[in-house]
Design an enzyme around this catalytic site. Structure first.
Site, PDB file in Angstrom:
ATOM      1  N   GLY A 186       0.817  -1.208   0.000  1.00 48.12           N
ATOM      2  CA  GLY A 186       0.000   0.000   0.000  1.00 48.12           C
ATOM      3  C   GLY A 186       0.849   1.255   0.000  1.00 48.12           C
ATOM      4  N   GLY A 217      -0.382   4.438   0.259  1.00 44.94           N
ATOM      5  CA  GLY A 217      -1.136   5.577   0.767  1.00 44.94           C
ATOM      6  C   GLY A 217      -0.327   6.345   1.799  1.00 44.94           C
ATOM      7  CG  PHE A 218      -2.012   9.814   3.772  1.00 46.25           C
ATOM      8  CD1 PHE A 218      -1.349  11.015   3.620  1.00 46.25           C
ATOM      9  CD2 PHE A 218      -3.287   9.687   3.242  1.00 46.25           C
ATOM     10  CE1 PHE A 218      -1.932  12.071   2.948  1.00 46.25           C
ATOM     11  CE2 PHE A 218      -3.884  10.740   2.571  1.00 46.25           C
ATOM     12  CZ  PHE A 218      -3.200  11.938   2.415  1.00 46.25           C
ATOM     13  N   GLY A 219       0.044   5.965   5.084  1.00 49.11           N
ATOM     14  CA  GLY A 219       0.816   5.157   6.009  1.00 49.11           C
ATOM     15  C   GLY A 219       1.960   4.429   5.336  1.00 49.11           C
ATOM     16  CD  GLU A 254     -14.175  17.868   3.524  1.00 47.50           C
ATOM     17  OE1 GLU A 254     -13.494  18.247   4.495  1.00 47.50           O
ATOM     18  OE2 GLU A 254     -13.841  16.923   2.781  1.00 47.50           O
ATOM     19  CG  ASP A 278      -8.080   4.466   6.668  1.00 54.38           C
ATOM     20  OD1 ASP A 278      -7.574   5.166   7.567  1.00 54.38           O
ATOM     21  OD2 ASP A 278      -8.587   4.950   5.646  1.00 54.38           O
ATOM     22  CB  ALA A 298      -4.662  11.700   6.027  1.00 58.10           C
ATOM     23  CD  GLN A 299      -4.596  14.392  12.563  1.00 58.74           C
ATOM     24  OE1 GLN A 299      -3.722  14.821  13.290  1.00 58.74           O
ATOM     25  NE2 GLN A 299      -5.791  14.964  12.470  1.00 58.74           N
TER      26      GLN A 299
END
Length: 415
Positions: free
Chosen positions: A18, A20-22, A178, A307, A322-323
């Site tokens: 993955g 993504g962010f992590g 949003e 996640d 995300a953080q």
């Protein structure tokens, strides 16, 4: 089966699934270490998902929020990027299987597979109500939104035109709020004067939420503010309105039928693949239970972050943000540089934020709460900070400033 990657010089082999962010944060933290790292992702880019809704509403282009993984990690000579889709894990043999028949060996494995939208036992609803989770999803939603106005311009039947100009967003979390707010701005301002037979400002934007309030993770005062702000923008917010059925012509809710040609899903997420590969236990959202050092329970060589991980802190599970993923990835990467067994992780929140519309946002950090213009500024600052690369930060900021001054959106393409 062939093996795609072997560690050199007897060094530890760390495989990250993955980007993504992590996963990307973990790989970057391992850059230059005496460890062989393989990052596997089915896409060749890192996607800044918090701004994906802006691609879906023609505010940004895909390239503004996506960056090639190989480009980000080009200087990390010990990190290899592998384009492929994982289909299984063999913890006994310590190898990851890809759909093309390739296997990748590991000594330590990091699962950072992220999440998918939850259709609550109705996966067939995804056909009528797409969710913004990938660039392809966002482009599909953007095309549907813009084409609805084009079709309404040509429609002769009043009922058909009304259905075309009715846009329903399902889910009152940050994504749903949003999305509803930016669709309202698109209809009320950006498209103003662009059509001859319809007034885009007459479009109905409906936000339906099954629970008693939107932004339920925020304090009630901020939820109330968000509802009021959306309604001032012309969004019809319907609370306690659970979806019971979907079709090509609208949706059925507990409060009645809504005829609409465009429905967008944002009603919750579930962990992407990960738990199924291990055959272990998981929570109702598919998250893998992990220890405080992010090791999967029962698998000391396998770690889960972001996640896909269920990590409790102070009696509550860490949120899918995300953080959170970024902090976990950075901590785990730094630990794995020198230690076989990482030390415990401690999450430090920088606050939760959600934008509603022009000058309207909410921000919450412990007992501190902000709303309105200053919260809106903090939201923008936080998102620009999290973007990767100076060029993308500068480009997104420029486009936001231009849109703020002119209400124009440069990505209004139907493809």
């Amino acid at each position: 089966m062939s093996q795609a990657h072997q560690g050199g010089d007897g060094r530890r082999r760390v495989v990250i699934v993955g980007g993504g962010f992590g996963g990307l944060a973990c790989a970057r933290a391992l850059a230059g270490a005496d460890v062989d790292v393989t990052l596997i992702d089915k896409r060749n880019h890192h996607l800044f998902q918090p701004l994906l809704y802006q691609v879906a509403t023609a505010a940004l282009s895909p390239a503004d929020i996506a960056v090639p993984l190989r480009g980000v990690l080009a200087k990390a000579k010990n990190v290899r990027v592998l384009l492929g889709e994982v289909c299984g894990i063999d913890p006994d043999r310590r190898q990851v299987s890809l759909t093309d028949g390739t296997t990748v060996p590991y000594e330590q494995l990091v699962l950072a597979t992220g999440s998918a939208y939850n259709y609550f036992a109705h996966p067939e609803w995804a056909q009528q109500a797409p969710a913004p989770k990938s660039i392809a999803d966002a482009r599909h939603i953007r095309a549907s939104l813009l084409k609805a106005f084009e079709d309404a311009e040509r429609a002769d039947d009043a009922a058909h035109r009304e259905a075309l100009l009715t846009f329903v967003v399902v889910g009152g979390g940050p994504t749903g709020v949003e999305m509803a707010g930016t669709i309202a701005e698109l209809a009320r301002h950006t498209l103003k004067g662009n059509f001859r037979n319809i007034d885009p400002a007459c479009a109905k934007i409906i936000l339906v939420e099954a629970g008693p309030r939107i932004l339920s993770a925020f304090p009630e005062e901020l939820s109330t503010y968000a509802v009021d702000a959306l309604r001032r923008m012309g969004v019809d917010v319907r609370l306690g309105c659970a979806v019971e059925g979907l079709d090509d012509h609208g949706l059925d809710t507990k409060a009645g039928r809504i005829n609409a040609r465009t429905i967008i899903w944002g009603a919750g997420i579930k962990a992407a693949q990960g738990a199924a590969w291990l055959g272990g236990t998981h929570d109702r959202n598919g998250r893998i239970p992990v220890a405080d050092n992010m090791a999967v329970v029962g698998h000391e060589r396998i770690f889960a972050i972001g996640d896909v991980a269920l990590l409790e802190q102070d009696g509550a599970a860490l949120p899918a943000l995300a953080q959170v993923a970024q902090q976990q990835g950075t901590h785990l990467g730094r630990e794995l540089r020198v230690l076989a067994i990482p030390r415990p992780f401690r999450y430090r929140s920088r606050g939760d934020t959600a934008v509603i519309g022009r000058h309207s946002a909410v921000y919450s950090l412990g007992k501190y709460q902000l709303k309105g213009r200053f919260a809106w500024f903090l939201w923008g600052l936080a998102h620009v900070y999290l973007l990767i690369g100076f060029d993308r930060r500068a480009l997104v900021m420029f486009q936001w400033i231009w849109r703020y001054l002119t209400f124009e959106r440069g990505a209004r393409l139907i493809d």
